[in-house]
Write an enzyme that holds these catalytic residues in place. Structure first.
Site, PDB file in Angstrom:
ATOM      1  N   LYS A 161       0.718  -0.951  -0.289  1.00 26.35           N
ATOM      2  CA  LYS A 161      -0.058   0.642   0.410  1.00 26.35           C
ATOM      3  C   LYS A 161       0.646   0.907   0.104  1.00 26.35           C
ATOM      4  CE  LYS A 161      -1.778   2.516   2.995  1.00 26.35           C
ATOM      5  NZ  LYS A 161      -2.672   2.859   4.583  1.00 26.35           N
ATOM      6  N   ASP A 180      -6.474   0.627   0.516  1.00 29.09           N
ATOM      7  CA  ASP A 180      -6.961   1.053   1.822  1.00 29.09           C
ATOM      8  C   ASP A 180      -8.523   1.083   2.210  1.00 29.09           C
ATOM      9  OD1 ASP A 180      -8.530   3.020   0.947  1.00 29.09           O
ATOM     10  OD2 ASP A 180      -7.573   4.990   2.275  1.00 29.09           O
TER      11      ASP A 180
END
Ligand code: SF4
Length: 252
Positions: A161, A180
């Protein structure tokens, strides 16, 4: 008068009937419900319609973490775990004045840094990650944040991420899609994935979203998640994706 023998009946070559004729069953193709299979949610026309609606609503969506370079974005992204971007921006406003270069973070006083980043939560682990990543950048990458997923993943505290945020936002490199909490929730609600695991969700999204949209798409989903499609009470009446959304927890 001699009677002529009737010719014997030819044996029929037709297969013997095995019982009563049953009219052939007409199979009517069932209408595929939108949630019946992955293709229903991810067919190219539907995905294109979702992307068009996102472009319409958020043409200028971008990362909301304030930063002046790739290094600051990396540090801010590490600090943003389990914390709002607003809080991170408040903390980094002063932090980046004191720690202007990767060397400053790499050889910082850990107790001091812990105190300074405490408002972002999980400050002990975040201090280790920030210092570890900075040290690796200084010692292995000549003070520059690397530009590949493979190299970024070698930095302490950096997973896909964070690496995707840095590559996409700071360098404009589409190596993957930022997944996310907002992207997870929205891609599930919009039926773009049936997975729970962020890595699998990213793979699902990468398979259906055109690569030139990867960076913008995640910014747009994050913006939509923050502004309209909240976790608890999504504001579906105001949502321009409503007609394309199959979420069970829709509020209209
Ligand atoms: S219709 Fe509701 S649940 Fe679906 S994307 Fe919009 S806000 Fe989210």
């Amino acid at each position: 008068m001699a009677t002529r023998k009737k010719p014997a009946k030819k044996k029929s070559r037709k297969p013997a009937k095995r019982g009563k004729m049953v009219p052939r069953k007409v199979i009517v193709a069932k209408k595929i419900p939108a949630r019946a299979g992955s293709a229903a949610g991810t067919n190219p026309q539907r995905v294109a319609a979702i992307l068009a609606k996102l472009d319409e609503a958020y043409p200028n969506a971008t990362c909301e973490l304030k930063h002046e370079n790739a290094f600051q974005l990396l540090i801010s992204t590490i600090l943003s775990a389990q914390c709002t971007d607003v809080r991170v921006n408040q903390v980094t406003q002063e932090l980046y004045k004191k720690y202007a270069k990767p060397e400053a973070f790499a050889y910082a006083n850990p107790a001091e840094l812990e105190k300074e980043i405490r408002p972002t939560g999980f400050f002990r682990n975040k201090t280790k990650a920030v210092m570890g990543a900075s040290k690796a950048i200084v010692e292995k990458f000549g003070g520059q944040v690397p530009r590949t997923m493979e190299e970024l993943l070698t930095l302490p505290g950096v997973a896909r991420k964070t690496a995707n945020v840095v590559l996409g936002t700071a360098y404009g490199i589409a190596s993957g899609i930022v997944v996310d909490t907002h992207v997870i929730r929205l891609s599930q609600r919009l039926d773009l994935t049936r997975n729970e695991d962020p890595k699998k969700i990213e793979q699902d999204l990468m398979a259906v979203i055109p690569r030139n949209k990867w960076i913008q798409f995640s910014h747009q989903l994050i913006w939509h998640g923050r502004r309209v499609c909240a976790a608890r009470k999504p504001r579906c009446a105001e949502c321009n994706l409503e007609t394309l959304c199959y979420a069970k927890d829709k509020t209209v």
